[in-house]
Design a protein around this motif. Sequence first.
Motif, PDB file in Angstrom:
ATOM      1  N   ALA A 184      45.151  29.662  23.614  1.00 24.73           N
ATOM      2  CA  ALA A 184      44.077  30.632  23.835  1.00 24.73           C
ATOM      3  C   ALA A 184      43.002  30.043  24.744  1.00 24.73           C
ATOM      4  O   ALA A 184      42.691  28.850  24.679  1.00 24.73           O
ATOM      5  CB  ALA A 184      43.455  31.052  22.505  1.00 24.73           C
ATOM      6  N   THR A 185      42.438  30.881  25.587  1.00 21.56           N
ATOM      7  CA  THR A 185      41.262  30.517  26.374  1.00 21.56           C
ATOM      8  C   THR A 185      40.355  31.737  26.438  1.00 21.56           C
ATOM      9  O   THR A 185      40.834  32.865  26.642  1.00 21.56           O
ATOM     10  CB  THR A 185      41.634  30.031  27.788  1.00 21.56           C
ATOM     11  N   ILE A 186      39.047  31.541  26.238  1.00 21.30           N
ATOM     12  CA  ILE A 186      38.106  32.657  26.118  1.00 21.30           C
ATOM     13  C   ILE A 186      37.015  32.539  27.169  1.00 21.30           C
ATOM     14  O   ILE A 186      36.411  31.471  27.345  1.00 21.30           O
ATOM     15  CB  ILE A 186      37.454  32.691  24.720  1.00 21.30           C
ATOM     16  N   VAL A 187      36.738  33.645  27.854  1.00 20.01           N
ATOM     17  CA  VAL A 187      35.654  33.694  28.829  1.00 20.01           C
ATOM     18  C   VAL A 187      34.816  34.938  28.571  1.00 20.01           C
ATOM     19  O   VAL A 187      35.305  35.943  28.054  1.00 20.01           O
ATOM     20  CB  VAL A 187      36.185  33.707  30.273  1.00 20.01           C
ATOM     21  N   LYS A 188      33.541  34.867  28.939  1.00 23.47           N
ATOM     22  CA  LYS A 188      32.643  36.011  28.789  1.00 23.47           C
ATOM     23  C   LYS A 188      32.716  36.867  30.035  1.00 23.47           C
ATOM     24  O   LYS A 188      32.723  36.366  31.161  1.00 23.47           O
ATOM     25  CB  LYS A 188      31.209  35.536  28.549  1.00 23.47           C
ATOM     26  N   ASP A 189      32.772  38.170  29.837  1.00 22.62           N
ATOM     27  CA  ASP A 189      32.797  39.114  30.945  1.00 22.62           C
ATOM     28  C   ASP A 189      31.845  40.252  30.622  1.00 22.62           C
ATOM     29  O   ASP A 189      32.180  41.170  29.860  1.00 22.62           O
ATOM     30  CB  ASP A 189      34.212  39.652  31.165  1.00 22.62           C
TER      31      ASP A 189
ATOM     32  N   LEU B 154      45.962  34.479  25.969  1.00 19.85           N
ATOM     33  CA  LEU B 154      46.744  33.660  25.050  1.00 19.85           C
ATOM     34  C   LEU B 154      48.222  33.838  25.312  1.00 19.85           C
ATOM     35  O   LEU B 154      48.654  34.789  25.988  1.00 19.85           O
ATOM     36  CB  LEU B 154      46.421  34.001  23.606  1.00 19.85           C
ATOM     37  N   LYS B 155      49.007  32.927  24.755  1.00 18.21           N
ATOM     38  CA  LYS B 155      50.454  32.994  24.900  1.00 18.21           C
ATOM     39  C   LYS B 155      51.096  33.545  23.632  1.00 18.21           C
ATOM     40  O   LYS B 155      50.797  33.093  22.529  1.00 18.21           O
ATOM     41  CB  LYS B 155      51.030  31.605  25.175  1.00 18.21           C
ATOM     42  N   ASP B 156      51.982  34.523  23.815  1.00 18.79           N
ATOM     43  CA  ASP B 156      52.846  34.978  22.733  1.00 18.79           C
ATOM     44  C   ASP B 156      54.025  34.015  22.694  1.00 18.79           C
ATOM     45  O   ASP B 156      54.877  34.007  23.580  1.00 18.79           O
ATOM     46  CB  ASP B 156      53.321  36.405  22.997  1.00 18.79           C
ATOM     47  N   GLU B 157      54.093  33.207  21.644  1.00 24.18           N
ATOM     48  CA  GLU B 157      55.058  32.123  21.535  1.00 24.18           C
ATOM     49  C   GLU B 157      56.347  32.558  20.834  1.00 24.18           C
ATOM     50  O   GLU B 157      57.249  31.747  20.604  1.00 24.18           O
ATOM     51  CB  GLU B 157      54.397  30.955  20.786  1.00 24.18           C
ATOM     52  N   THR B 158      56.473  33.835  20.529  1.00 17.83           N
ATOM     53  CA  THR B 158      57.638  34.335  19.797  1.00 17.83           C
ATOM     54  C   THR B 158      58.939  33.962  20.511  1.00 17.83           C
ATOM     55  O   THR B 158      59.082  34.196  21.716  1.00 17.83           O
ATOM     56  CB  THR B 158      57.565  35.864  19.648  1.00 17.83           C
ATOM     57  N   ARG B 159      59.870  33.409  19.718  1.00 14.53           N
ATOM     58  CA  ARG B 159      61.160  32.974  20.286  1.00 14.53           C
ATOM     59  C   ARG B 159      62.276  33.974  20.020  1.00 14.53           C
ATOM     60  O   ARG B 159      63.204  34.096  20.813  1.00 14.53           O
ATOM     61  CB  ARG B 159      61.533  31.605  19.694  1.00 14.53           C
ATOM     62  N   GLU B 160      62.218  34.675  18.909  1.00 11.74           N
ATOM     63  CA  GLU B 160      63.292  35.611  18.534  1.00 11.74           C
ATOM     64  C   GLU B 160      62.707  36.971  18.152  1.00 11.74           C
ATOM     65  O   GLU B 160      62.104  37.068  17.079  1.00 11.74           O
ATOM     66  CB  GLU B 160      64.110  35.036  17.374  1.00 11.74           C
ATOM     67  N   PRO B 161      62.909  38.018  18.956  1.00 13.42           N
ATOM     68  CA  PRO B 161      63.417  37.971  20.332  1.00 13.42           C
ATOM     69  C   PRO B 161      62.370  37.343  21.256  1.00 13.42           C
ATOM     70  O   PRO B 161      61.164  37.430  20.966  1.00 13.42           O
ATOM     71  CB  PRO B 161      63.661  39.436  20.677  1.00 13.42           C
TER      72      PRO B 161
ATOM     73  N   ILE C 152      51.068  40.371  30.469  1.00 19.39           N
ATOM     74  CA  ILE C 152      50.502  40.460  31.825  1.00 19.39           C
ATOM     75  C   ILE C 152      51.265  39.571  32.794  1.00 19.39           C
ATOM     76  O   ILE C 152      50.988  39.597  33.997  1.00 19.39           O
ATOM     77  CB  ILE C 152      49.003  40.107  31.834  1.00 19.39           C
ATOM     78  N   THR C 153      52.193  38.766  32.281  1.00 17.59           N
ATOM     79  CA  THR C 153      53.046  37.948  33.140  1.00 17.59           C
ATOM     80  C   THR C 153      54.444  38.543  33.190  1.00 17.59           C
ATOM     81  O   THR C 153      54.787  39.412  32.390  1.00 17.59           O
ATOM     82  CB  THR C 153      53.093  36.499  32.647  1.00 17.59           C
ATOM     83  N   GLY C 154      55.257  38.041  34.107  1.00 22.52           N
ATOM     84  CA  GLY C 154      56.541  38.663  34.402  1.00 22.52           C
ATOM     85  C   GLY C 154      57.722  38.114  33.619  1.00 22.52           C
ATOM     86  O   GLY C 154      57.556  37.552  32.523  1.00 22.52           O
ATOM     87  N   ASN C 155      58.899  38.250  34.208  1.00 21.02           N
ATOM     88  CA  ASN C 155      60.150  37.906  33.551  1.00 21.02           C
ATOM     89  C   ASN C 155      60.448  36.412  33.692  1.00 21.02           C
ATOM     90  O   ASN C 155      61.408  36.000  34.365  1.00 21.02           O
ATOM     91  CB  ASN C 155      61.299  38.735  34.138  1.00 21.02           C
ATOM     92  N   TYR C 156      59.595  35.617  33.092  1.00 21.65           N
ATOM     93  CA  TYR C 156      59.715  34.160  33.077  1.00 21.65           C
ATOM     94  C   TYR C 156      58.875  33.670  31.914  1.00 21.65           C
ATOM     95  O   TYR C 156      58.049  34.414  31.388  1.00 21.65           O
ATOM     96  CB  TYR C 156      59.219  33.544  34.398  1.00 21.65           C
ATOM     97  N   TRP C 157      59.067  32.444  31.507  1.00 21.74           N
ATOM     98  CA  TRP C 157      58.273  31.893  30.412  1.00 21.74           C
ATOM     99  C   TRP C 157      57.005  31.269  30.975  1.00 21.74           C
ATOM    100  O   TRP C 157      57.049  30.487  31.931  1.00 21.74           O
ATOM    101  CB  TRP C 157      59.088  30.859  29.632  1.00 21.74           C
ATOM    102  N   ALA C 158      55.872  31.618  30.375  1.00 23.06           N
ATOM    103  CA  ALA C 158      54.568  31.163  30.866  1.00 23.06           C
ATOM    104  C   ALA C 158      53.745  30.614  29.719  1.00 23.06           C
ATOM    105  O   ALA C 158      53.851  31.072  28.575  1.00 23.06           O
ATOM    106  CB  ALA C 158      53.822  32.319  31.534  1.00 23.06           C
ATOM    107  N   GLU C 159      52.883  29.629  30.022  1.00 20.37           N
ATOM    108  CA  GLU C 159      51.982  29.088  29.006  1.00 20.37           C
ATOM    109  C   GLU C 159      50.763  28.457  29.675  1.00 20.37           C
ATOM    110  O   GLU C 159      50.690  28.329  30.896  1.00 20.37           O
ATOM    111  CB  GLU C 159      52.701  28.055  28.135  1.00 20.37           C
ATOM    112  N   GLY C 160      49.804  28.056  28.847  1.00 19.22           N
ATOM    113  CA  GLY C 160      48.633  27.325  29.333  1.00 19.22           C
ATOM    114  C   GLY C 160      47.748  28.079  30.296  1.00 19.22           C
ATOM    115  O   GLY C 160      47.378  27.548  31.346  1.00 19.22           O
ATOM    116  N   PRO C 161      47.332  29.325  29.993  1.00 20.97           N
ATOM    117  CA  PRO C 161      46.505  30.059  30.947  1.00 20.97           C
ATOM    118  C   PRO C 161      45.107  29.457  31.088  1.00 20.97           C
ATOM    119  O   PRO C 161      44.534  28.941  30.137  1.00 20.97           O
ATOM    120  CB  PRO C 161      46.415  31.459  30.328  1.00 20.97           C
TER     121      PRO C 161
END
Length: 310
Positions: free
Chosen positions: A195-200, A208-215, A239-248
Amino acid sequence: MNRFTCLLLSLFITFSALAQEKLPKEIYLFSYFKGNGEDGLHLAYSTDGYAWKSLKGDSSFLRPVLSKDKLMRDPCIIRGVDGLFHLVWTVSWTEKGIGHVSSKDLIHWSEQQFIPVMGKEEGARNSWAPEITVDPKTKEYLIYWATTIPGRFNETASKADNGYNHRIYYVTTKDFKQFSDTRVLYDPGFNSIDATIVKDGKQFVMFLKDETREPPQKNLKIAFAGKLAGPYSAASAPITGNYWAEGPTTLKIGNQWIVYFDKYTQHKYGAITSTDLKNWTDISDKITLPAGIRHGSVFKVTAKEFAKLK
């Protein structure tokens, strides 16, 4: 005019131009780690948010000494209300605490401090990817990270990914000496990390990352809150595409948001951009970052502060 005189004149003109060149008032810095985090803190800089270059020859600015593993993964740096830069990081894959140091100039650092954020939780397996956000009203620091505690949140328990089933926890502090009790910051109803939080404006935005593995999910999502400590809304669609992403980590330039993230299975970095936090465009092919860069954070320094680093 002989050749030597011409050369001297050319050098004089070049150096004069460099001396008169004006840097932007603010420079963007990217704190990151390489490998497994053994050699510590790395920094890169950019003036436009797209082209990033490493500092100090891509060597370490601070080597880790905490925990038996002596790692410095996921380094997050912010400028505190005291004017100091505060750094927190993951010290180990299995510790119940995180690391903290502070600095006036990002070169000279205080003694490394271990904060046992999950020390009272006997079964806690880890304390991963800590970050800090300042509450503008209370001037308190909110420190938050991901932890798995076996037996908690059984509705999303799984044997995949070594049985990890994270939620986002937090403590608050005003001085990095006394800390509140540890509480759950966000339970989105799924295994979640980074998770990373910014004020807007009047709201706070959590990436944040959804870490769910199954599915498999392994993507980035957003949640919103009116207060830094929440409660946060339900998580958005990916908000990201068809690849695994982390650490925003995120940067806002004018009305443009840029979210950088680790495409870790592809061993490269990616980025997406938006002006409304709803519609996102992939700009991964438009950014350049140092080779081997891993999970970190983006923050700003003044041109004077940057000159000392450079």
